[in-house]
Each structure stands twice: as C-alpha cells, then as structure tokens.
Enzyme design. Structure first.
Site, PDB file in Angstrom:
ATOM      1  N   ARG A 104      20.325 115.662 -57.147  1.00  0.00           N
ATOM      2  CA  ARG A 104      19.243 115.213 -57.333  1.00  0.00           C
ATOM      3  C   ARG A 104      18.756 114.076 -56.110  1.00  0.00           C
ATOM      4  O   ARG A 104      20.133 114.566 -54.827  1.00  0.00           O
ATOM      5  CB  ARG A 104      19.730 113.783 -58.402  1.00  0.00           C
ATOM      6  CG  ARG A 104      19.546 114.198 -59.453  1.00  0.00           C
ATOM      7  CD  ARG A 104      20.164 113.365 -60.309  1.00  0.00           C
ATOM      8  NE  ARG A 104      19.658 113.932 -61.603  1.00  0.00           N
ATOM      9  CZ  ARG A 104      20.116 112.910 -62.662  1.00  0.00           C
ATOM     10  NH1 ARG A 104      21.590 112.190 -63.104  1.00  0.00           N
ATOM     11  NH2 ARG A 104      19.933 113.540 -64.180  1.00  0.00           N
ATOM     12  N   GLY A 118      22.005  93.099 -46.967  1.00  0.00           N
ATOM     13  CA  GLY A 118      21.717  92.352 -45.905  1.00  0.00           C
ATOM     14  C   GLY A 118      20.351  91.385 -45.403  1.00  0.00           C
ATOM     15  O   GLY A 118      19.981  91.398 -44.238  1.00  0.00           O
ATOM     16  N   THR A 137      28.900  85.711 -43.917  1.00  0.00           N
ATOM     17  CA  THR A 137      28.082  86.362 -43.997  1.00  0.00           C
ATOM     18  C   THR A 137      28.607  87.912 -44.094  1.00  0.00           C
ATOM     19  O   THR A 137      29.115  88.419 -43.497  1.00  0.00           O
ATOM     20  CB  THR A 137      26.212  86.301 -44.437  1.00  0.00           C
ATOM     21  OG1 THR A 137      25.760  87.218 -44.461  1.00  0.00           O
ATOM     22  CG2 THR A 137      26.705  86.189 -41.995  1.00  0.00           C
ATOM     23  N   ILE A 138      28.257  88.484 -45.527  1.00  0.00           N
ATOM     24  CA  ILE A 138      28.520  89.880 -45.441  1.00  0.00           C
ATOM     25  C   ILE A 138      26.727  90.388 -44.826  1.00  0.00           C
ATOM     26  O   ILE A 138      27.317  91.160 -44.693  1.00  0.00           O
ATOM     27  CB  ILE A 138      28.214  90.835 -47.410  1.00  0.00           C
ATOM     28  CG1 ILE A 138      27.474  89.908 -47.920  1.00  0.00           C
ATOM     29  CG2 ILE A 138      29.538  89.656 -48.191  1.00  0.00           C
ATOM     30  CD1 ILE A 138      26.932  91.058 -49.084  1.00  0.00           C
ATOM     31  N   ASP A 139      26.780  89.903 -44.423  1.00  0.00           N
ATOM     32  CA  ASP A 139      25.225  90.041 -43.608  1.00  0.00           C
ATOM     33  C   ASP A 139      25.079  90.975 -42.507  1.00  0.00           C
ATOM     34  O   ASP A 139      24.561  91.798 -41.381  1.00  0.00           O
ATOM     35  CB  ASP A 139      24.076  89.784 -43.488  1.00  0.00           C
ATOM     36  CG  ASP A 139      23.782  89.420 -45.278  1.00  0.00           C
ATOM     37  OD1 ASP A 139      23.816  90.120 -46.542  1.00  0.00           O
ATOM     38  OD2 ASP A 139      22.962  88.634 -45.212  1.00  0.00           O
ATOM     39  N   GLY A 192      26.801  81.074 -43.237  1.00  0.00           N
ATOM     40  CA  GLY A 192      25.719  81.900 -42.727  1.00  0.00           C
ATOM     41  C   GLY A 192      25.214  80.624 -41.962  1.00  0.00           C
ATOM     42  O   GLY A 192      25.259  79.385 -41.915  1.00  0.00           O
TER      43      GLY A 192
HETATM   44  O1  F6P Z   1      22.995  86.829 -47.695  1.00  0.00           O
HETATM   45  C1  F6P Z   1      24.077  87.040 -48.057  1.00  0.00           C
HETATM   46  C2  F6P Z   1      22.795  87.876 -49.699  1.00  0.00           C
HETATM   47  O2  F6P Z   1      24.252  88.346 -50.153  1.00  0.00           O
HETATM   48  C3  F6P Z   1      22.305  88.705 -48.371  1.00  0.00           C
HETATM   49  O3  F6P Z   1      22.409  90.496 -48.349  1.00  0.00           O
HETATM   50  C4  F6P Z   1      21.341  88.449 -50.141  1.00  0.00           C
HETATM   51  O4  F6P Z   1      19.903  89.229 -50.160  1.00  0.00           O
HETATM   52  C5  F6P Z   1      20.874  87.220 -50.658  1.00  0.00           C
HETATM   53  O5  F6P Z   1      22.617  86.013 -50.280  1.00  0.00           O
HETATM   54  C6  F6P Z   1      21.355  87.331 -52.519  1.00  0.00           C
HETATM   55  O6  F6P Z   1      21.604  86.102 -52.560  1.00  0.00           O
HETATM   56  P1  F6P Z   1      21.273  85.336 -54.408  1.00  0.00           P
HETATM   57  O7  F6P Z   1      21.213  86.679 -54.948  1.00  0.00           O
HETATM   58  O8  F6P Z   1      22.949  85.079 -54.285  1.00  0.00           O
HETATM   59  O9  F6P Z   1      20.473  84.422 -53.942  1.00  0.00           O
END
Ligand code: F6P
Length: 373
Positions: free
Chosen positions: A189, A197, A152-154, A129
């Site tokens: 609820r 993200g 990246t999933i983001d 990423g």
């Molecule tokens: O950048 C990818 C991501 O999954 C973000 O969405 C998230 O904030 C972060 O990585 C979390 O990373 P880790 O928990 O692996 O440190």
C-alpha cells in the site's frame, strides 16, 4: 531594558507554561524550582498559562500553586505539565464577549503585570513557544522581569539550535514510521503519515529522513501531487510495491493553500487534514490502495527522551542563573556546547523554518527521497 541590569534581590519567582504542551515541561519546572529554592527564593506556578491570574474563579483551589521540593519530586520523566497549559486566553488579545453577544479582543497585559507584582512576585520564568514568548516579551516591556524558556515540538523558534520536546516528537514519529513501514510493505500500500509542526517542516523532515520515507512533504517546499504520484509509480516499476509518504500538517501544493481544520477567536488556526487530501489524490492517480495515519497529539504526550530531559533540566537551571545574574528580557537558548541567553525580541521576531539548502534536505535528496518538487 533587556540584558544585565542592577536589580533588586529576588525573593519570589513565578513559572508559567503556555501554548501546546511538550515533553520536558515538567523537567524544566523541576530544575527551575530546585535551582530557585537552593538560592533561598520562593516559587509559585501560575495555572493554565496566565489563566490562574486572569480567570481566578475557574480555579477554586487557587490560580497560583506554591511550588516546593515535594511538588516537583519524581516529575522529570513525566509528559504534560503539572501547572496545566492553554493556547487560549492570550492576555495581549483576550477574547471578551460584549453585551451584543459579539466577541472582541482586549489587552490585559498591564493588568496582569500589576497582579503579578501584587503577589510580591519579583520575576517570571515563561516556558513557551513563539506565541507564549511573544506574550512574555510584551510583559517584559510593561515592566516585568522575565526570562523565557523555548518549548515546542515544532522546533520553529529562532535563536536556539533546538527547542525541548522536539527530539521526543521526532523519535516517536520515527518509531511509528518503522511500524507502518512493515504493514505498508505487507499490503503493498501507499501509507501517508501526517505529523504536526505548524508552518515548519522540522518534525516531518527529521523523522522522515530517519525512517527512510520515500516522500517527505514540508511547508517550505510546495509539492506537485503529480510528482509524488510519479515517485509511487516509479517504485512500482522497480519492484517496490509500497510507498511511505511523510506529510507535515503545514504542507501545501504549489499555488495552493494550507489545510485548516478550524479558525478560533483569540487563538491560532488549527491545521490538519492535508494527509487525507494527499492520500485521496494518490489513490486516484496511482490506483494503489492508500491509508492515512495522523500522529497528531501522540507526538506531544509521553516520556521525554534522555536528550529532552537533560536539555529541559539545563534550560530550567539556566533560566534561574540568568535571573540571578540580573538578566532580563532574554530567552535561554542552546548553542552547543553551552546554553546562552538571547534577547526575547530576537527569538520571537521571526519563525525558524527549514532552510532549503540545509544538510538534512541535501542528505535526503542524495538518498533519493522525493520532496514533491
Ligand atoms: O505548536 C505545537 C502544536 O503541537 C502544533 O504542531 C499543532 O499545530 C498545534 O500545536 C496543535 O495545537 P492544539 O491541538 O493543542 O490546539
């Protein structure tokens, strides 16, 4: 230095996977290895980002893994990465503990480039990423032949229409929202669902819109919790006694701060917890029972969707074609219907956040979804 150049013939390449894992990493690795072997090149994988070289003592079986047809057989559909990954140990800011016990950062990039050359590796394919590709760009500027692959999933990397891993994360978040919708309605609820993200709201926006969330909170649109509470109350008046709220981990209130779980030396801050804050405030303001679900790392695991598998295979093969064509210092990028090359510098110089006037936001607003503004 980036772009097509007359270069020595490639005989051996290395692959590294850095940062958080994303569904599709193994498919990229397979495509790179097979495309390289089919050109008569040798292939090795670096364990855990660059730690296989920087911390060899941590890998008794070797920090470099020879990659053969056998090692990439049957991995296209698997989540994770056969090479391992890490979001610590950035060679540009490598944490070192001094004799006084204090941590400070050193730049180990030149040393890393020398190690790579010492292993007769002609080029690196860096899959990562923004952070990992910034490192790749730095290594390139230090004389290493590099091609990047956007992971990246983001989906927050500039220069590519989409990163691999994003579609899988969005599909899973959508499925979770569908399941939670049923129980929220049954119990009347408010259900708050927090997704990853970082500083971009792509996952929350796309899965929120697809799953007919009533509220979507993203970092790009600071929210007013009173507006969100009013949405819940208005739904109640209209006989809709439950509300689905999708919150991006990077969402923040108007004039407020990000919710940070942890500050880490030598790594990015860990976000998370905003869902809990939103839920607590909504319960107080509306008097309705509220529950929170944090999808977190569930979004990163699992089998890549067909879209992500194919994109990953296309990216991996394109990275090898790029090297074969003499490209250097570039990232492969989806520009439908094709995959093209963009300078690493461009891809890493700014974050791709959700444009406020993008079609998906306009669509969501037309459907009556509240953004808390
Ligand atoms: O950048 C990818 C991501 O999954 C973000 O969405 C998230 O904030 C972060 O990585 C979390 O990373 P880790 O928990 O692996 O440190």
């Amino acid at each position: 230095m980036q772009g097509v150049m007359t270069m020595s013939k490639i005989k051996k390449i290395a692959i590294s996977t850095g940062g958080g894992d994303a569904p599709g990493l193994n498919a990229v690795i397979r495509a790179i290895v097979l495309s390289a072997l089919n050109r008569g090149w040798e292939c090795v994988g670096i364990r855990d980002g660059y730690n296989g070289l920087l911390e060899p003592e941590a890998f008794p079986q070797g920090g470099l893994i020879p990659l053969t047809r056998e090692s990439v057989r049957g991995i296209t559909h698997l989540g994770g990465t056969i090479l391992g990954t890490t979001n610590r140990g950035n060679p540009m800011h490598y944490p070192v503990q001094g004799e006084d016990g204090q941590w400070h950062e050193v730049d180990r990039c030149a040393e890393l480039v020398n190690m790579i050359h010492a292993h007769d590796i002609d080029a690196l394919v860096a899959i990562g990423g923004d952070g990992s590709l910034a490192i790749a760009h730095h290594l390139h500027r230090q004389g290493l032949r590099v091609v990047g692959v956007p992971k990246t999933i983001d989906n927050d990397l500039d220069g590519t229409v989409i990163t691999f891993g994003f579609d899988t994360a969005v599909s899973f978040a959508t499925e979770c929202m569908d399941r939670l919708h049923a129980t929220a309605e049954a119990h009347r609820r408010v259900m708050v669902v927090e997704v990853m993200g970082r500083y971009a709201g792509w996952i929350a926006l796309n899965s929120g819109a697809s799953s007919t969330a009533d509220v979507i909170l993203i970092p790009e649109i600071p929210y007013d919790i009173n507006v969100v509470a009013e949405k819940v109350i208005e739904r109640e008046r209209n006989g809709r006694s439950f509300t689905m709220v999708m919150v991006a981990e990077g969402a923040k209130p108007v004039g407020g701060e990000l919710t940070v779980q942890e500050h880490i030396v030598g790594a990015a801050e860990r976000l998370g917890g905003v869902g809990q804050k939103v839920a607590a405030a909504l319960e107080t303001l509306t008097g309705k029972q509220t529950r929170v679900v944090v999808l977190g790392h569930l979004l990163r695991g699992g089998t890549p969707t067909t879209f992500d598998r194919l994109l990953s295979l296309r990216f991996g093969a394109a990275a090898v074609r790029a090297l074969d064509e003499g490209q250097n210092g570039v990232m492969v990028a989806l520009d439908p219907p094709t995959v093209r090359y963009v300078p690493l510098e461009q891809a890493t110089s700014r974050m791709k956040v959700v444009p406020l006037n993008c079609d998906t936001i306009l669509t969501a607003r037309d459907l009556g979804i509240c953004f808390g503004d």
